[in-house]
Design an enzyme around this catalytic site. Sequence first.
Site, PDB file in Angstrom:
ATOM      1  N   ARG A 122      -0.459   4.185  -1.303  1.00  0.00           N
ATOM      2  CA  ARG A 122       0.171   4.836  -0.148  1.00  0.00           C
ATOM      3  C   ARG A 122      -0.804   4.938   1.014  1.00  0.00           C
ATOM      4  O   ARG A 122      -1.082   6.011   1.516  1.00  0.00           O
ATOM      5  CB  ARG A 122       0.726   6.181  -0.582  1.00  0.00           C
ATOM      6  CG  ARG A 122       2.076   5.924  -1.235  1.00  0.00           C
ATOM      7  CD  ARG A 122       2.586   7.016  -2.012  1.00  0.00           C
ATOM      8  NE  ARG A 122       4.035   6.965  -1.999  1.00  0.00           N
ATOM      9  CZ  ARG A 122       4.796   7.867  -2.574  1.00  0.00           C
ATOM     10  NH1 ARG A 122       4.251   8.899  -3.184  1.00  0.00           N
ATOM     11  NH2 ARG A 122       6.098   7.757  -2.536  1.00  0.00           N
ATOM     12  N   GLN A 127       2.560   1.242   4.307  1.00  0.00           N
ATOM     13  CA  GLN A 127       3.698   2.166   4.478  1.00  0.00           C
ATOM     14  C   GLN A 127       5.046   1.454   4.479  1.00  0.00           C
ATOM     15  O   GLN A 127       6.006   1.939   3.894  1.00  0.00           O
ATOM     16  CB  GLN A 127       3.532   2.969   5.763  1.00  0.00           C
ATOM     17  CG  GLN A 127       3.026   4.367   5.450  1.00  0.00           C
ATOM     18  CD  GLN A 127       2.725   5.160   6.696  1.00  0.00           C
ATOM     19  OE1 GLN A 127       3.006   4.728   7.808  1.00  0.00           O
ATOM     20  NE2 GLN A 127       2.145   6.335   6.504  1.00  0.00           N
ATOM     21  N   ASP A 130       6.530   0.904   0.956  1.00  0.00           N
ATOM     22  CA  ASP A 130       6.581   2.061   0.053  1.00  0.00           C
ATOM     23  C   ASP A 130       8.000   2.275  -0.509  1.00  0.00           C
ATOM     24  O   ASP A 130       8.777   3.087  -0.015  1.00  0.00           O
ATOM     25  CB  ASP A 130       6.096   3.301   0.824  1.00  0.00           C
ATOM     26  CG  ASP A 130       5.890   4.504  -0.070  1.00  0.00           C
ATOM     27  OD1 ASP A 130       6.323   4.466  -1.242  1.00  0.00           O
ATOM     28  OD2 ASP A 130       5.304   5.493   0.410  1.00  0.00           O
ATOM     29  N   SER A 133       8.952   5.842  -1.728  1.00  0.00           N
ATOM     30  CA  SER A 133       9.421   6.758  -0.675  1.00  0.00           C
ATOM     31  C   SER A 133      10.851   6.426  -0.259  1.00  0.00           C
ATOM     32  O   SER A 133      11.675   7.323  -0.045  1.00  0.00           O
ATOM     33  CB  SER A 133       8.510   6.691   0.560  1.00  0.00           C
ATOM     34  OG  SER A 133       7.300   7.334   0.284  1.00  0.00           O
ATOM     35  N   TYR A 229      -1.385  13.061  -4.821  1.00  0.00           N
ATOM     36  CA  TYR A 229      -0.386  13.357  -5.852  1.00  0.00           C
ATOM     37  C   TYR A 229      -0.765  14.637  -6.580  1.00  0.00           C
ATOM     38  O   TYR A 229      -1.944  14.955  -6.737  1.00  0.00           O
ATOM     39  CB  TYR A 229      -0.326  12.228  -6.886  1.00  0.00           C
ATOM     40  CG  TYR A 229       0.425  11.016  -6.415  1.00  0.00           C
ATOM     41  CD1 TYR A 229       1.814  11.023  -6.364  1.00  0.00           C
ATOM     42  CD2 TYR A 229      -0.247   9.872  -6.026  1.00  0.00           C
ATOM     43  CE1 TYR A 229       2.507   9.907  -5.945  1.00  0.00           C
ATOM     44  CE2 TYR A 229       0.443   8.747  -5.598  1.00  0.00           C
ATOM     45  CZ  TYR A 229       1.819   8.775  -5.562  1.00  0.00           C
ATOM     46  OH  TYR A 229       2.516   7.670  -5.139  1.00  0.00           O
TER      47      TYR A 229
END
Length: 380
Positions: A122, A127, A130, A133, A229
């Site tokens: 990430r 991005q 991802d 997400s 995380y």
Amino acid sequence: MNVVVLRETQAGEARVALMPESVRKLIGLGARVLVESGAGLSAARTDDDYREAGAEISSDRSSLLRTADILACINRPSQSDLHELRSGSVVIGFLRPLDEPAALAHAVAQKLTTFAVELIPRITRAQAMDALSSMATVAGYKAVLIGASHIPRMFPLLMTAAGTIPPARVLVLGAGVAGLQAIATARRLGAVVEGYDVRAAAGEQVKSLGAKFLEVDLGGIKTEDAGGYAVELSDEAMNRGRDLIAKHATTADVVITTAQVPGRRAPLLITEAAVNGMKRGSVIVDLAGATGGNCALSKADETVERHGVTILAPTNLTASVPVHASQLYSRNITSFLTLIIKDGELSIDMTDDVIGPSCVTHQGEVVNQRVAGLLSAAHS
Ligand code: NAD
């Protein structure tokens, strides 16, 4: 260089790995794109849509697998599909390498190069790739709609000639991508929302969406790793969180749980006692069902009733929004594929800071250290 997309065969799956708009991009990179007939139908894309974008359509799944240089998929292909791929070909998708590492044994034996979208780092550069997400965004949104349609009341505050209807109360546990989207969606529908997460950074994000953040004193312990995380917490820290959750669940109409710790069983946040303390007519939508659930009573893909409280744990909510879920996913993996297709040829630079960390197996080896560790622990 052939990029192949098959019809997903997992029960209930309606997404497709590449949408026609991405086919055009890949052809622009010099690739040939081959699509199994009907692959996009559940996502409202016909064979003709793919043909118009430049893809070739075939009904012969075996021959598609045998000609693939890159197989783009959503779910990990079945063992028999993997078996038909040629040595050296690339597979990209949700391969579940940390949850089910042994299932990739075939990929090692066949010298496939496998990329798990779950492992795409990430970092800012990645991005646009991802997929976690993207899918979490869709699931968080849909979880609220499911909750709203299950409760015997409306979400917004309504002032009518027949009197005032108070807003619904929504409690969201885990304020990562899915949780924040759930909070935003519940707020848009007019609910009063509370959010909870062990990562302190999540507090500001929850508040910025107009929800209240539930603070719990965890005694200053480390709650997140270097990658942002959450880490697994001690029993004592977990119990403090559970007590706070149980208290706030008593007034909630909808509880949405999204808490995950990568590669571990989902943390247990709602005990049976907490469910017993909830109101009749309330609902829990547990998005962690695939990894064991955040609620003690959750059963993956089943509806559980407990004295008027409904507990749902849908494991593939994203498949219920197949057009947008496919569109986002397709863009994510197309961005990734631009890194490994150069002048129409496969070009894999394992020193690249996105490609290397995303790779699970390459040239007959498990190259991801975490997955290798899980496999050797399972063998010993
Ligand atoms: P996730 O799906 O792994 O977990 C969901 C949420 O559960 C997380 O917010 C986590 O903190 C929370 N959680 C875990 N254990 C918990 C517990 N015991 N009690 C309460 N909550 C608990 O997370 P995610 O949505 O994939 O996001 C993980 C992190 O990555 C976040 O910090 C997020 O902001 C970050 N992120 C960064 C980028 C980027 O920079 N490109 C993109 C997406 C996410």
